[in-house]
Design a protein around this motif. Structure first.
Motif, PDB file in Angstrom:
ATOM      1  N   GLY A  72     -61.303-118.796 -50.476  1.00  0.00           N
ATOM      2  CA  GLY A  72     -60.671-119.799 -50.544  1.00  0.00           C
ATOM      3  C   GLY A  72     -60.819-120.950 -50.694  1.00  0.00           C
ATOM      4  N   MET A  73     -61.657-121.122 -49.551  1.00  0.00           N
ATOM      5  CA  MET A  73     -62.292-122.304 -48.974  1.00  0.00           C
ATOM      6  C   MET A  73     -62.931-123.216 -50.898  1.00  0.00           C
ATOM      7  SD  MET A  73     -63.073-122.435 -44.980  1.00  0.00           S
ATOM      8  CE  MET A  73     -63.848-121.320 -45.237  1.00  0.00           C
ATOM      9  N   ILE A  74     -63.834-121.825 -51.161  1.00  0.00           N
ATOM     10  CA  ILE A  74     -64.548-122.410 -52.985  1.00  0.00           C
ATOM     11  C   ILE A  74     -63.438-122.818 -53.702  1.00  0.00           C
ATOM     12  CG2 ILE A  74     -66.509-121.582 -53.615  1.00  0.00           C
ATOM     13  CD1 ILE A  74     -67.081-119.942 -51.951  1.00  0.00           C
ATOM     14  N   ALA A  75     -62.723-122.508 -53.903  1.00  0.00           N
ATOM     15  CA  ALA A  75     -61.480-122.782 -54.922  1.00  0.00           C
ATOM     16  C   ALA A  75     -60.848-123.875 -55.001  1.00  0.00           C
ATOM     17  CB  ALA A  75     -60.357-121.279 -54.626  1.00  0.00           C
ATOM     18  N   LEU A  76     -60.586-123.738 -52.830  1.00  0.00           N
ATOM     19  CA  LEU A  76     -60.140-125.884 -52.806  1.00  0.00           C
ATOM     20  C   LEU A  76     -60.921-126.376 -53.550  1.00  0.00           C
ATOM     21  CD1 LEU A  76     -57.434-127.375 -51.583  1.00  0.00           C
ATOM     22  CD2 LEU A  76     -58.482-126.672 -49.176  1.00  0.00           C
ATOM     23  N   ALA A  77     -62.171-126.539 -52.844  1.00  0.00           N
ATOM     24  CA  ALA A  77     -63.271-127.484 -53.261  1.00  0.00           C
ATOM     25  C   ALA A  77     -63.135-127.596 -54.999  1.00  0.00           C
ATOM     26  CB  ALA A  77     -64.598-127.282 -53.357  1.00  0.00           C
ATOM     27  N   GLY A  78     -63.276-126.457 -55.672  1.00  0.00           N
ATOM     28  CA  GLY A  78     -63.243-126.799 -56.961  1.00  0.00           C
ATOM     29  C   GLY A  78     -61.380-127.729 -57.778  1.00  0.00           C
ATOM     30  N   PHE A  79     -60.421-127.477 -56.815  1.00  0.00           N
ATOM     31  CA  PHE A  79     -59.416-128.021 -57.676  1.00  0.00           C
ATOM     32  C   PHE A  79     -59.369-129.408 -57.384  1.00  0.00           C
ATOM     33  CE2 PHE A  79     -57.563-123.528 -57.563  1.00  0.00           C
ATOM     34  CZ  PHE A  79     -56.748-123.831 -58.848  1.00  0.00           C
ATOM     35  N   VAL A  80     -60.457-129.478 -55.864  1.00  0.00           N
ATOM     36  CA  VAL A  80     -60.460-131.300 -55.803  1.00  0.00           C
ATOM     37  C   VAL A  80     -61.100-132.251 -56.602  1.00  0.00           C
ATOM     38  CG1 VAL A  80     -61.575-132.641 -53.811  1.00  0.00           C
ATOM     39  CG2 VAL A  80     -59.828-129.965 -53.111  1.00  0.00           C
ATOM     40  N   ALA A  81     -61.845-131.428 -57.233  1.00  0.00           N
ATOM     41  CA  ALA A  81     -62.906-132.040 -57.747  1.00  0.00           C
ATOM     42  C   ALA A  81     -62.302-132.278 -58.702  1.00  0.00           C
ATOM     43  CB  ALA A  81     -64.123-130.869 -58.256  1.00  0.00           C
ATOM     44  N   LEU A  82     -61.396-131.340 -59.126  1.00  0.00           N
ATOM     45  CA  LEU A  82     -60.756-131.299 -60.952  1.00  0.00           C
ATOM     46  C   LEU A  82     -60.075-132.442 -61.078  1.00  0.00           C
ATOM     47  CD1 LEU A  82     -60.711-129.712 -63.960  1.00  0.00           C
ATOM     48  CD2 LEU A  82     -59.094-128.106 -62.766  1.00  0.00           C
ATOM     49  N   ILE A  83     -59.608-133.245 -59.637  1.00  0.00           N
ATOM     50  CA  ILE A  83     -58.129-134.327 -59.462  1.00  0.00           C
ATOM     51  C   ILE A  83     -58.543-134.922 -60.592  1.00  0.00           C
ATOM     52  CG2 ILE A  83     -56.192-135.458 -58.148  1.00  0.00           C
ATOM     53  CD1 ILE A  83     -56.937-133.705 -56.548  1.00  0.00           C
ATOM     54  N   PRO A  84     -60.439-136.074 -60.058  1.00  0.00           N
ATOM     55  CA  PRO A  84     -60.112-137.361 -61.058  1.00  0.00           C
ATOM     56  C   PRO A  84     -61.093-136.908 -62.639  1.00  0.00           C
ATOM     57  CG  PRO A  84     -61.841-136.925 -59.550  1.00  0.00           C
ATOM     58  CD  PRO A  84     -61.205-135.800 -59.729  1.00  0.00           C
ATOM     59  N   ASP A  85     -60.392-137.660 -63.573  1.00  0.00           N
ATOM     60  CA  ASP A  85     -60.796-138.213 -64.903  1.00  0.00           C
ATOM     61  C   ASP A  85     -62.271-139.070 -64.683  1.00  0.00           C
ATOM     62  OD1 ASP A  85     -61.383-137.689 -67.037  1.00  0.00           O
ATOM     63  OD2 ASP A  85     -59.726-139.482 -68.233  1.00  0.00           O
TER      64      ASP A  85
END
Length: 404
Positions: free
Chosen positions: A296-309
């Motif tokens: 869950g923590m690794i996936a959360l890091a991925g979601f955060v990184a996907l936000i900026p263009d």
């Protein structure tokens, strides 16, 4: 080392069951890279593709428990033959409809309705049978926690390999033309049908469970895992169907290039999933709650990184992290409750897990595509918030910390 359950026969056909999962998901994943550019080629709006995916999710919710329990009462072979036969027929018809749409023969409401009926309702009902059947079988032939976790991770690993293979295959075929992967999908499903019909052994009457019980989602052995899984796959649902749109809009690509690059993005997610479930989970020896927390923590890091263009590199890294994290967490979600259930309950549990996964995609794809039309980062932000809530839940809930 566990001993195969005597009801499974002297030589359990785990590899064959995993092969059926692979072919089913290879067909689905081959289509994924082209669904966004295809929708624009035939003149459908983003929200209409979202409704199509949501219709498939509704069928997962409605039929998963039915299929899971029938896999124990009818047997695995009749269930999988029916599922692959339906999948092959509906996707062959879908390819024809898409071709007519690209040719301008079918347009508007008629085209949209056929997309929903074929890719949504028909294919959704068929694919719903495959994971519960495989999960119930794995639970039936494994007895201890490490072997059960490895078995469930095996299902996820072949899904990840299918994601990699389908992403590559769909992207490469899309470079030739959008119609080519549409033809390849029913061919792959027909190969799965032939494999099951010829090779899979039918259970004897004594191996079947005459009346598998229905499992309640409120069962205290199950619901904490369902909450965690529901949150994870809801977060994923908000971004999965918009990935093609994100790739096309952020990188400024045409339809063919979008199919190719989206295939690469999905390939990154598949690589993460294969690495997680083929290497990390089997070697870690972690119990299901720890798999949920770390993943869950690794996936959360991925979601955060996907936000900026911020360009293609960060986009691919973010999707890789999401695949890696969910790949680690998912065996914890599926194996955890199965270790607490009796043999005759495994089909109902597997179906309940499939229904829960489907439920997450009933609203998320439609809402995600609608929110994307309003402001592109919005569905990604919402998915990130949901994933953060899941991480907090699996870190703090006492039942998940104590589950064995």
């Amino acid at each position: 080392m566990s001993t195969p359950h005597p009801d499974a026969g002297p030589r359990p056909q785990i590899g064959l069951l995993l092969g059926s999962v692979f072919l089913a998901y290879l067909g689905q994943m081959t289509l994924n890279p082209i669904i966004a550019p295809l929708s624009r080629e035939v003149g459908l709006a983003e929200w209409q593709i979202g409704v199509t995916i949501s219709a498939a999710a509704v069928m997962l919710v409605v039929t998963s428990q039915f299929w899971g329990r029938r896999s124990q009462s009818w047997g695995r072979k009749p269930v999988l033959v029916a599922a692959f036969g339906l999948a092959t027929a509906t996707m062959a018809a879908f390819a024809l409809v898409a071709w007519l749409g690209m040719a301008g023969v079918l347009t508007g409401t008629a085209l949209f309705v056929l997309f929903v009926l074929l890719r949504g309702i028909g294919f959704g009902s068929a694919i719903a049978a495959v994971p519960p059947t495989a999960q119930a079988y794995i639970a039936d032939v494994t007895d201890d926690e490490p072997t059960r976790v490895k078995g469930m991770a095996g299902i996820g690993a072949v899904q990840g390999v299918a994601m990699v293979g389908g992403s590559v295959l769909g992207g490469l075929l899309a470079a030739v033309g959008l119609l080519v992967p549409l033809i390849a999908v029913p061919a792959l499903l027909a190969a799965g049908l032939l494999l099951i019909a010829v090779r899979l052994r039918r259970e004897t009457h004594t191996e079947l469970v005459e009346q598998p019980p229905r499992i309640s989602p409120l069962d205290t052995r199950v619901w904490p895992f369902l909450v965690a899984g529901f949150g994870m796959f809801t977060a994923l649902g908000f971004i999965q169907v918009i990935t093609g749109f994100v790739v096309q809009d952020r990188l400024g690509l045409d339809a063919r290039a979008t199919g190719l690059v989206t295939g690469g993005a999905l390939l990154a997610a598949g690589v993460g999933m294969v690495l997680a479930q083929g290497v990390i989970v089997p070697r870690s020896g972690w119990a299901p709650p720890r798999l949920l927390r770390v993943g869950g923590m690794i996936a959360l890091a991925g979601f955060v990184a996907l936000i900026p263009d911020a360009g293609a590199t960060l986009l691919f890294v973010a999707i890789l992290l999401i695949g890696l994290g969910l790949g680690i967490a998912t065996p914890g979600y599926t194996a955890g409750p199965s270790l607490l259930m009796r043999r005759e309950e495994q089909g109902g549990l597997a179906g309940l897990i499939g229904a829960t996964n489907g439920l997450t995609f009933v609203i998320a794809p439609t809402l995600g595509t609608a929110l994307y039309g309003a402001w592109p980062p919005l569905p990604i932000v919402l998915g990130t918030i949901i994933m953060a809530i899941v991480v907090a839940f699996v870190l703090l809930h006492p039942r998940l910390r104590e589950a064995r």
